[in-house]
Design an enzyme around this catalytic site. Structure first.
Site, short mmCIF file in Angstrom:
data_model
loop_
_atom_site.label_atom_id
_atom_site.label_comp_id
_atom_site.label_asym_id
_atom_site.label_seq_id
_atom_site.Cartn_x
_atom_site.Cartn_y
_atom_site.Cartn_z
N GLU A 126 0.81 -0.99 0.09
CA GLU A 126 -0.06 -0.16 0.06
C GLU A 126 0.82 1.16 -0.18
O GLU A 126 1.93 1.38 0.33
CB GLU A 126 -1.00 -0.06 1.23
CG GLU A 126 -2.06 -0.98 1.28
CD GLU A 126 -2.72 -1.07 2.57
OE1 GLU A 126 -2.40 -0.43 3.33
OE2 GLU A 126 -3.51 -1.97 2.83
N CYS A 139 2.95 8.63 2.09
CA CYS A 139 3.40 7.62 2.81
C CYS A 139 3.55 6.21 2.01
O CYS A 139 2.90 5.53 1.37
CB CYS A 139 2.49 7.15 3.98
SG CYS A 139 3.16 5.90 5.19
N CYS A 146 5.41 -7.16 7.36
CA CYS A 146 6.36 -6.97 8.18
C CYS A 146 6.82 -7.90 9.13
O CYS A 146 6.17 -8.88 9.32
CB CYS A 146 5.78 -5.58 8.99
SG CYS A 146 6.91 -4.84 9.94
N CYS A 150 4.01 -4.89 16.00
CA CYS A 150 3.79 -3.86 17.05
C CYS A 150 2.12 -4.16 17.07
O CYS A 150 1.59 -4.05 16.10
CB CYS A 150 3.96 -2.48 16.38
SG CYS A 150 5.80 -2.25 16.20
N CYS A 153 -0.60 -2.22 15.44
CA CYS A 153 -0.45 -1.67 14.08
C CYS A 153 -1.05 -2.88 13.04
O CYS A 153 -0.74 -4.11 13.30
CB CYS A 153 1.02 -1.61 13.56
SG CYS A 153 1.33 -1.32 11.85
N CYS A 403 -2.36 2.04 7.97
CA CYS A 403 -1.43 0.96 7.14
C CYS A 403 -1.96 -0.27 7.29
O CYS A 403 -2.03 -0.93 8.32
CB CYS A 403 -0.06 1.32 7.47
SG CYS A 403 1.07 0.55 6.30
#
Length: 430
Positions: A126, A139, A146, A150, A153, A403
């Site tokens: 994205e 962004c 990932c 986190c 997130c 995100c």
């Protein structure tokens, strides 16, 4: 032919994942052509020479092509009007000008734009464009998925698939310029590309208007999209060099910010080799809370992270380090948390500002957003200590602009699945 495996950096996810087989920095294509996007000028010179041009011609053509790619934003060799008509088919047979595929594009009622993009090997990621009165910020993602987890997130609920290549990273910026109508409109205007994102002089009115869609302008880039940029350091560095090149996209390093969750060993290199502004996903001021919501804290603790911030090359009152701090109800938002944040910033003598971010909720999230009153009180305490603490206005909530939300809209995971994935990642941290 087996796809080579890439170990996950940082040992935060034990699963090896496939990555594209780069050959001398180039991703092979099925049709045998080479995608030039993401390649520096000297590499283009070498490829043209390998394709049969003599040294002088390779250098000249590379300079022309580089200008058309990054300064003019063309996507077809036929549009390169200062290259001989007989030369353009020769280029098209051997090379291609790529862009990420757009799977979905959304525009929020507040003007925020979000794209779901796809790589050539069919992986989705994205990017988001956030317009403000005095700036427009893109962004940019650095990875598909990932390694980190986190807990607040949404991208943290995804496994890392692979790193994005330099072409896929810089391609996001170019695609945004395509969509926003931000390339120079007139072939006679040779100055616009070098002014992208910079302030225009009074006599640059025509140039400024050529770059402005609906009164807005892509002026800033933040490496805050999907992924941890410092776990894809080489590709992020090489992409940002193209973005910052005065003969390329020509965006000032002062207008680029790289955000890290705290990959301490790579922070000094980022300052030395890239030199952009630094943002740190802090989000908590005590070990227990940060261990929970930003698990990389178990490897590199708050003190080690803040010392790396203090040592970051180029940090000063003119180029402050930004601490990102998501506001989570009853987790990290007390008066005591605010005072500890102040104490830490002053202890390490950091030129800092704090971005307070109201939590953008998503299905399955374990947290709630702090109340507006609590956020206001937290901001006042930090501000009264002489530290800038703006509250970020939530943007794009009607298009799931946090995100990772768009990517998983059709891939809903249960709370149990999210917890299981989180435990796997946490276990790998040891």
């Amino acid at each position: 032919m087996h796809t080579p495996l890439m170990p996950i950096p940082g040992h935060t996810d034990p699963v090896a994942v496939p990555r594209p087989g780069l050959v001398d920095g180039v991703t092979p294509r099925e049709d045998g052509r080479i995608d030039l996007i993401g390649l520096p000028k000297q590499r283009i010179v070498e490829l043209f020479a390998q394709a049969g041009l003599d040294a002088k011609a390779a250098k000249l053509r590379a300079k022309q092509v580089y200008h058309w790619l990054y300064h003019r934003g063309v996507t077809e060799f036929e549009a390169m009007t200062d290259i001989a008509k007989t030369m353009r088919p020769w280029l098209a047979e051997r090379f291609v000008i790529g862009r990420p595929e757009i799977v979905e594009a959304q525009v929020s009622t507040d003007g925020t734009r979000k794209w779901l993009l796809r790589t050539a090997d069919k992986h989705d990621f994205e990017m988001v464009f956030i317009p403000d009165a005095d700036r427009g910020t893109l962004c940019v993602s650095s990875q598909v998925g990932c390694t980190l987890n986190c807990r607040f997130c949404h991208t943290g609920t995804m496994r890392l698939v692979r790193n994005l290549t330099p072409g896929e990273i810089v391609g996001q910026v170019m695609l945004a310029r395509d969509s926003l109508g931000e390339w120079p409109k007139s072939a006679s205007d040779t100055r616009i590309g070098t002014m992208a994102g910079l302030d225009f002089d009074d006599d640059d009115t025509e140039a400024a208007s050529a770059y402005t869609p609906d009164g807005r302008l892509l002026t800033n880039i933040v490496m805050m999209g999907m992924g941890e940029p410092l776990y894809n350091f080489d590709n992020v560095r090489d992409a940002l060099k193209l973005v910052m090149d005065g003969e390329g996209l020509a965006l000032s390093k002062r207008r680029i910010t790289l955000s890290t969750s705290g990959v301490v060993p790579m922070m000094a290199r980022a300052g030395e080799e890239i030199g952009v502004n630094l943002a740190v996903s802090l989000h908590a001021v005590t070990k227990d809370v940060r261990d929970e919501i930003v698990p990389i804290n178990r490897k590199y603790g708050i003190e080690e992270l803040l010392q790396a911030c203090a040592d970051y090359p180029g940090a000063s009152n003119a180029r402050r380090i930004t601490f990102e701090y998501v506001m989570l109800k009853d987790k990290n938002d007390s008066d005591d948390d605010a005072r500890e944040l102040i104490r830490l910033i002053k202890q390490y003598k950091l030129p800092a500002k704090v971005n307070l971010i109201p939590f953008n909720p998503w299905d399955g999230a374990a947290y709630e957003c702090s109340s507006p009153e609590r956020i206001k009180r937290f901001a006042e305490i930090v501000f009264d200590a002489g530290i800038s603490a703006p509250v970020r206005t939530p943007r794009g909530r009607d298009i799931d602009a946090a995100c990772g939300q768009l990517k998983t809209a059709a891939e809903k995971k249960s709370r149990a699945e999210l917890d299981r994935l989180a435990e796997e990642k946490l276990a790998a941290l040891g």
